[in-house]
Structures are given as structure tokens and as C-alpha cells.
Design a protein around this motif. Structure first.
Motif, PDB file in Angstrom:
ATOM      1  N   GLY A 253       0.815  -1.206   0.000  1.00 20.93           N
ATOM      2  CA  GLY A 253       0.000   0.000   0.000  1.00 20.93           C
ATOM      3  C   GLY A 253       0.849   1.256   0.000  1.00 20.93           C
ATOM      4  O   GLY A 253       2.053   1.221   0.226  1.00 20.93           O
ATOM      5  N   GLU A 254       0.203   2.367  -0.266  1.00 18.96           N
ATOM      6  CA  GLU A 254       0.911   3.646  -0.287  1.00 18.96           C
ATOM      7  C   GLU A 254       1.314   4.107   1.111  1.00 18.96           C
ATOM      8  O   GLU A 254       2.264   4.867   1.271  1.00 18.96           O
ATOM      9  CB  GLU A 254       0.028   4.709  -0.956  1.00 18.96           C
ATOM     10  N   SER A 255       0.600   3.656   2.114  1.00 14.98           N
ATOM     11  CA  SER A 255       0.908   4.053   3.490  1.00 14.98           C
ATOM     12  C   SER A 255       2.229   3.437   3.938  1.00 14.98           C
ATOM     13  O   SER A 255       2.560   2.296   3.579  1.00 14.98           O
ATOM     14  CB  SER A 255      -0.212   3.601   4.426  1.00 14.98           C
ATOM     15  N   ASN A 256       3.000   4.197   4.713  1.00 10.11           N
ATOM     16  CA  ASN A 256       4.248   3.656   5.243  1.00 10.11           C
ATOM     17  C   ASN A 256       4.041   2.952   6.578  1.00 10.11           C
ATOM     18  O   ASN A 256       4.986   2.459   7.193  1.00 10.11           O
ATOM     19  CB  ASN A 256       5.288   4.779   5.414  1.00 10.11           C
ATOM     20  N   LYS A 257       2.783   2.898   7.038  1.00  6.10           N
ATOM     21  CA  LYS A 257       2.463   2.198   8.278  1.00  6.10           C
ATOM     22  C   LYS A 257       2.546   0.688   8.073  1.00  6.10           C
ATOM     23  O   LYS A 257       2.174   0.170   7.024  1.00  6.10           O
ATOM     24  CB  LYS A 257       1.049   2.570   8.749  1.00  6.10           C
TER      25      LYS A 257
ATOM     26  N   GLY B  38      13.375  -4.281  18.383  1.00  5.65           N
ATOM     27  CA  GLY B  38      14.617  -4.499  17.644  1.00  5.65           C
ATOM     28  C   GLY B  38      14.405  -4.918  16.208  1.00  5.65           C
ATOM     29  O   GLY B  38      15.321  -5.444  15.555  1.00  5.65           O
ATOM     30  N   SER B  39      13.210  -4.691  15.674  1.00  7.01           N
ATOM     31  CA  SER B  39      12.883  -5.135  14.312  1.00  7.01           C
ATOM     32  C   SER B  39      13.523  -4.272  13.230  1.00  7.01           C
ATOM     33  O   SER B  39      13.591  -4.676  12.069  1.00  7.01           O
ATOM     34  CB  SER B  39      11.360  -5.128  14.118  1.00  7.01           C
ATOM     35  N   GLY B  40      13.991  -3.072  13.601  1.00  2.55           N
ATOM     36  CA  GLY B  40      14.537  -2.155  12.612  1.00  2.55           C
ATOM     37  C   GLY B  40      13.480  -1.281  11.964  1.00  2.55           C
ATOM     38  O   GLY B  40      13.799  -0.421  11.137  1.00  2.55           O
ATOM     39  N   ILE B  41      12.224  -1.493  12.323  1.00  2.00           N
ATOM     40  CA  ILE B  41      11.127  -0.664  11.822  1.00  2.00           C
ATOM     41  C   ILE B  41      10.937   0.516  12.765  1.00  2.00           C
ATOM     42  O   ILE B  41      10.883   0.338  13.985  1.00  2.00           O
ATOM     43  CB  ILE B  41       9.818  -1.469  11.727  1.00  2.00           C
ATOM     44  N   ALA B  42      10.854   1.708  12.216  1.00  2.25           N
ATOM     45  CA  ALA B  42      10.709   2.905  13.043  1.00  2.25           C
ATOM     46  C   ALA B  42       9.423   2.833  13.856  1.00  2.25           C
ATOM     47  O   ALA B  42       8.391   2.347  13.383  1.00  2.25           O
ATOM     48  CB  ALA B  42      10.701   4.154  12.162  1.00  2.25           C
ATOM     49  N   LYS B  43       9.503   3.339  15.085  1.00  5.16           N
ATOM     50  CA  LYS B  43       8.351   3.305  15.983  1.00  5.16           C
ATOM     51  C   LYS B  43       7.144   4.011  15.372  1.00  5.16           C
ATOM     52  O   LYS B  43       5.998   3.561  15.522  1.00  5.16           O
ATOM     53  CB  LYS B  43       8.721   3.967  17.318  1.00  5.16           C
ATOM     54  N   GLU B  44       7.402   5.096  14.645  1.00  4.46           N
ATOM     55  CA  GLU B  44       6.314   5.888  14.060  1.00  4.46           C
ATOM     56  C   GLU B  44       5.598   5.141  12.934  1.00  4.46           C
ATOM     57  O   GLU B  44       4.472   5.496  12.570  1.00  4.46           O
ATOM     58  CB  GLU B  44       6.851   7.217  13.521  1.00  4.46           C
ATOM     59  N   GLU B  45       6.237   4.118  12.375  1.00  6.65           N
ATOM     60  CA  GLU B  45       5.654   3.388  11.254  1.00  6.65           C
ATOM     61  C   GLU B  45       4.866   2.154  11.702  1.00  6.65           C
ATOM     62  O   GLU B  45       4.223   1.498  10.886  1.00  6.65           O
ATOM     63  CB  GLU B  45       6.751   2.943  10.281  1.00  6.65           C
ATOM     64  N   ILE B  46       4.915   1.836  12.989  1.00  5.62           N
ATOM     65  CA  ILE B  46       4.297   0.606  13.482  1.00  5.62           C
ATOM     66  C   ILE B  46       2.894   0.870  14.025  1.00  5.62           C
ATOM     67  O   ILE B  46       2.680   1.803  14.796  1.00  5.62           O
ATOM     68  CB  ILE B  46       5.174  -0.042  14.569  1.00  5.62           C
ATOM     69  N   LEU B  47       1.953   0.030  13.598  1.00  2.90           N
ATOM     70  CA  LEU B  47       0.591   0.062  14.119  1.00  2.90           C
ATOM     71  C   LEU B  47       0.309  -1.326  14.694  1.00  2.90           C
ATOM     72  O   LEU B  47       0.279  -2.310  13.953  1.00  2.90           O
ATOM     73  CB  LEU B  47      -0.396   0.399  12.997  1.00  2.90           C
ATOM     74  N   LEU B  48       0.129  -1.397  15.999  1.00  2.00           N
ATOM     75  CA  LEU B  48       0.032  -2.687  16.675  1.00  2.00           C
ATOM     76  C   LEU B  48      -1.403  -3.180  16.803  1.00  2.00           C
ATOM     77  O   LEU B  48      -2.317  -2.415  17.117  1.00  2.00           O
ATOM     78  CB  LEU B  48       0.654  -2.590  18.074  1.00  2.00           C
TER      79      LEU B  48
END
Length: 290
Positions: free
Chosen positions: A71-75, A101-111
């Protein structure tokens, strides 16, 4: 040196704790046997489901379908599976470390959390939680996995997230549990898993035929694929949790036994010292009188 009264009180406290840890170990052992059997029976199906869908989509050719494109979203949606209770060693902390420690920025993660422990810690650390399903871990069902799957797929098709991941603990055996971060969508084909011999290579180049058409087939296959993997992860997570708790309680019980032995030795030494002191005082008093 601590007094005899303090040592006795401490020994009684440790003995009470040991009874609790021993009882928890027995409970976890019984739960583990049921969860282990269920995990061993269901894991082959979900492994084949994952490999089959990956192989099928690899041969699908250029199909324009929302499920097959980022998708276009970076989330990035991460379905995170932990437990509702602690006292399970490093079980929950390993899942949390997997995310941080996944290397994914915190701002990009939706839990999308399943289990209170990971939800509470990651929420405190500033991660965005889209939804929580704590009650699911009490008795996971396929219907629960289907509900969560629909929720994350809706977010994917609506453009709220561009990728879907699954973070859980893989159950290898009673004493070995491995935290895993698995990418669900868009599906990634592992080149190492592709066949290399000539005959199989020819089969790999053949395109997959869908009936009635690719779009309708994928609309049915991909949700089933996501639901199956989430449910398989839930089953393995329950077995891993009980295995980790059994080991933790076994270690706690053994440590309590060591502490009790050490306190018993200290108590006997203190008692011996007290008796020796009393005898010395009696002898000294008798000599003074004579």
C-alpha cells in the motif's frame, strides 16, 4: 549475622513461595500437554498453507490485486501475540524485543495486540496500538483469528497500512521457543525455497490458472491464508507460554530449595553459637561462685 528469629521467618517465607511455584509448575505442565498436542497437530497444516500460498502467488504472474501490492501508506501493521500473565521467564520480553529491535521505526508501526503484557509495555514505550484482543489468549479459537484477520485486512485494503506482519513465539519443543516476525502481506517469496532441478524449474515457470478469475480466487484465498497463519501462531504461542512458565516455575522451585538449605545451615550455626554462648556463661558463673 541475622538472628535465629529472622532466619526462621525468612525460611518460612521461602517455603511458602516454594509451595506456590511448585503448584504453578504442575498446573503449567498439565496445560502444556494439551497445548503441545494441539500445536503438533495443527502446525503442519499451517506450514503447508504458508508454503502453498507463497508458491501459488509466485506462479500467478502479473495480477493486479490489492492483496499482492504494498500500500501507499508507510504504516506497518504488526499482529503481536503475548500472554495476559507474567511469571513465564523471558517469554513476553522476547516478543517485545522482537518488535523494538525489528529495525522498523516506531512511528511506522501500528500494533494489533493479543495479550496484555506486550500491549502494556509497548504502549508505555510510545507505540501506537490500533486494537487489543487480550481475552483471545484465554482460549484462542479460529473465529477469533478470523475476526483479527478481517480487521487487519480491512486496514490494508483501506490504505491505513501498507504491510502486515505477525510477531509470535514459535513452539519448537518443550524447552525451546523461538520468537518470530513473519511478513504476511504483501507475500514475499523466499528464493532459497525455490526448486533448483531442471524438471522442477520448468514447473516453476508455468503460470497458475485461476477459476473463475484471479481476483475472485484471491479474495477467497488470501483471507483464509491470513486467518490460518494467525490461528496457527495463537496455538503455538499458547504452547510456548505454558512451556516457558513451566520452566520458570521449575527453576524457581529449585532455587527456593537451595535457599532453604542455605537458611537451614545458617539457622543451625546460629543455634549452635547460641548454645555455646549459654554454656560459656554458665561455666563462667560457676567458676565465679567457686
Amino acid at each position: 549475622m541475622a538472628s535465629m528469629r529472622d532466619i526462621k521467618r525468612r525460611k518460612k517465607s521461602v517455603s511458602s513461595t516454594q509451595k506456590i511455584t511448585k503448584a504453578m509448575k504442575l498446573v503449567s505442565t498439565v496445560k502444556l500437554q494439551k497445548a503441545k498436542t494441539k500445536a503438533e497437530n495443527t502446525t503442519p497444516y499451517f506450514n503447508y498453507m504458508y508454503n502453498t500460498v507463497c508458491s501459488m502467488l509466485d506462479k500467478a504472474g502479473a495480477i493486479n490485486h490489492p492483496y499482492l501490492q504494498a500500500g501507499e501508506s508507510n504504516k506497518k501493521a504488526i499482529v503481536t501475540i503475548s500472554s495476559n500473565r507474567g511469571l513465564a521467564g523471558g517469554y513476553n520480553s522476547n516478543v517485545i524485543k522482537l518488535i523494538t529491535g525489528s529495525g522498523i521505526a516506531k512511528e511506522e508501526i501500528l500494533l494489533y495486540t493479543i495479550g496484555k503484557k506486550a500491549h502494556d509495555v509497548l504502549d508505555t514505550k510510545g507505540y501506537e496500538v490500533a486494537s487489543e484482543h487480550d481475552q483471545v489468549m484465554e482460549a484462542p479459537t479460529y473465529a477469533d483469528a478470523m475476526e483479527i484477520s478481517k480487521e487487519v485486512l480491512d486496514a490494508f485494503t483501506n490504505g491505513e497500512v501498507g504491510e502486515i506482519y505477525l510477531a509470535y513465539t514459535h513452539f519448537k519443543n518443550t524447552v525451546s521457543h523461538e520468537p518470530k516476525l513473519l511478513k504476511l502481506l504483501p507475500v514475499e517469496i523466499n528464493e532459497e525455497d525455490k526448486k533448483t532441478d531442471d524438471e522442477d524449474s520448468k514447473d516453476d515457470k508455468m503460470l497458475m490458472n485461476f477459476e473463475p478469475n484471479p481476483e475472485e480466487a484471491l479474495d477467497m484465498i488470501v483471507p483464509k491464508y491470513i486467518t490460518s497463519l494467525i490461528y496457527g501462531a495463537l496455538v503455538e504461542a499458547v504452547a510456548s507460554e505454558n512451556g516457558a512458565r513451566m520452566q520458570a516455575m521449575d527453576s524457581a522451585t529449585n532455587n527456593a530449595e537451595d535457599i532453604i538449605s542455605d537458611l537451614t545451615l545458617k539457622y543451625n550455626r546460629a543455634r549452635q553459637g547460641s548454645i555455646t554462648q549459654e554454656l560459656t556463661e554458665i561455666i563462667a558463673g560457676a567458676e565465679a561462685i567457686s
